[in-house]
Design an enzyme around this catalytic site. Sequence first.
Site, PDB file in Angstrom:
ATOM      1  N   HIS A   1       2.389   0.789 -13.060  1.00 58.74           N
ATOM      2  CA  HIS A   1       3.185  -0.408 -13.335  1.00 58.74           C
ATOM      3  C   HIS A   1       4.672  -0.045 -13.294  1.00 58.74           C
ATOM      4  CE1 HIS A   1       3.988  -4.410 -14.829  1.00 58.74           C
ATOM      5  NE2 HIS A   1       4.877  -3.867 -15.646  1.00 58.74           N
TER       6      HIS A   1
ATOM      7  N   MET B   1      -3.130  -7.149  -7.834  1.00 57.29           N
ATOM      8  CA  MET B   1      -2.421  -8.191  -8.562  1.00 57.29           C
ATOM      9  C   MET B   1      -3.338  -9.175  -9.288  1.00 57.29           C
ATOM     10  SD  MET B   1       0.529  -7.330  -8.645  1.00 57.29           S
ATOM     11  CE  MET B   1       1.693  -6.239  -7.867  1.00 57.29           C
ATOM     12  N   ARG B   2      -4.518  -8.715  -9.677  1.00 58.45           N
ATOM     13  CA  ARG B   2      -5.420  -9.546 -10.478  1.00 58.45           C
ATOM     14  C   ARG B   2      -5.852  -8.777 -11.721  1.00 58.45           C
ATOM     15  NH1 ARG B   2      -7.553 -13.941  -7.260  1.00 58.45           N
ATOM     16  NH2 ARG B   2      -6.636 -13.720  -5.194  1.00 58.45           N
TER      17      ARG B   2
ATOM     18  N   GLY C   1       0.773  -1.237   0.000  1.00 59.12           N
ATOM     19  CA  GLY C   1       0.000   0.000   0.000  1.00 59.12           C
ATOM     20  C   GLY C   1       0.804   1.286   0.000  1.00 59.12           C
ATOM     21  N   SER C   2       2.052   1.229  -0.433  1.00 55.66           N
ATOM     22  CA  SER C   2       2.845   2.469  -0.387  1.00 55.66           C
ATOM     23  C   SER C   2       2.325   3.497  -1.389  1.00 55.66           C
ATOM     24  CB  SER C   2       4.334   2.181  -0.607  1.00 55.66           C
ATOM     25  OG  SER C   2       4.588   1.791  -1.926  1.00 55.66           O
ATOM     26  N   ASN C   3       1.811   3.048  -2.523  1.00 54.92           N
ATOM     27  CA  ASN C   3       1.218   4.008  -3.471  1.00 54.92           C
ATOM     28  C   ASN C   3      -0.086   4.579  -2.924  1.00 54.92           C
ATOM     29  OD1 ASN C   3       2.747   4.296  -6.132  1.00 54.92           O
ATOM     30  ND2 ASN C   3       2.834   2.088  -5.755  1.00 54.92           N
TER      31      ASN C   3
END
Length: 194
Positions: A111, A92-93, A12-14
Amino acid sequence: MVNIGIVGSGKGSNCRAILQSIRDGKLDAKATVVISDVLEAPILQIAGEFGVPNAYLPPGHFRTRLEPIVEEQLVEMLRNAGAEVVVLAGFMRVLKEPMLEAFPRQIINIHPSLLPKFPGLEAWKQALAANDKWTGVTVHYVDAQVDHGDIILQREVPILPGDTPESLHARIQAVEHELYPEALAQVFRDMGRS
Ligand code: GAR
């Protein structure tokens, strides 16, 4: 002000960088929900720290995508939260028709490579293995292909002699945390909303 819903699977850093930009008055948005497909994901705790409603969405039996009924639930949760833009932050899906049809050109992803180079998992490792001198970060609209869609912003990151996967990913992430709020501000301007 634009209502955003953030969806992610991991640390969750973004998400933190975006919530901090909002708090600092640098991004004219309101995060109305944070949703994760991973029960213990730190991204949910970060949402809590910032007072943003958050929820775990059990993903179902597939590994690389949500079960269709679950993806419908995701649409409903985001709609209930009034999300106008969906921000993928380490999700990640692969999203399929339910989300793509509910939020056309309203889903954004980050990305860790200069797309179209190195889509997929652990793109920084792919860049190291290719012996490239530069990699970078891409923020783009999401379409039906993996890590693909119209590019909003890109920024280069040098690959230094002696870089490890960890050191390179850390340098990429520092750039991500600047680029994602900037790219969202650009999206809002393109929507005529700031
Ligand atoms: C980020 O490096 C992001 O670019 C990457 O996952 C990481 C999530 O970090 N996303 C992808 O690889 C998407 N294909 P975070 O949870 O600390 O924001």
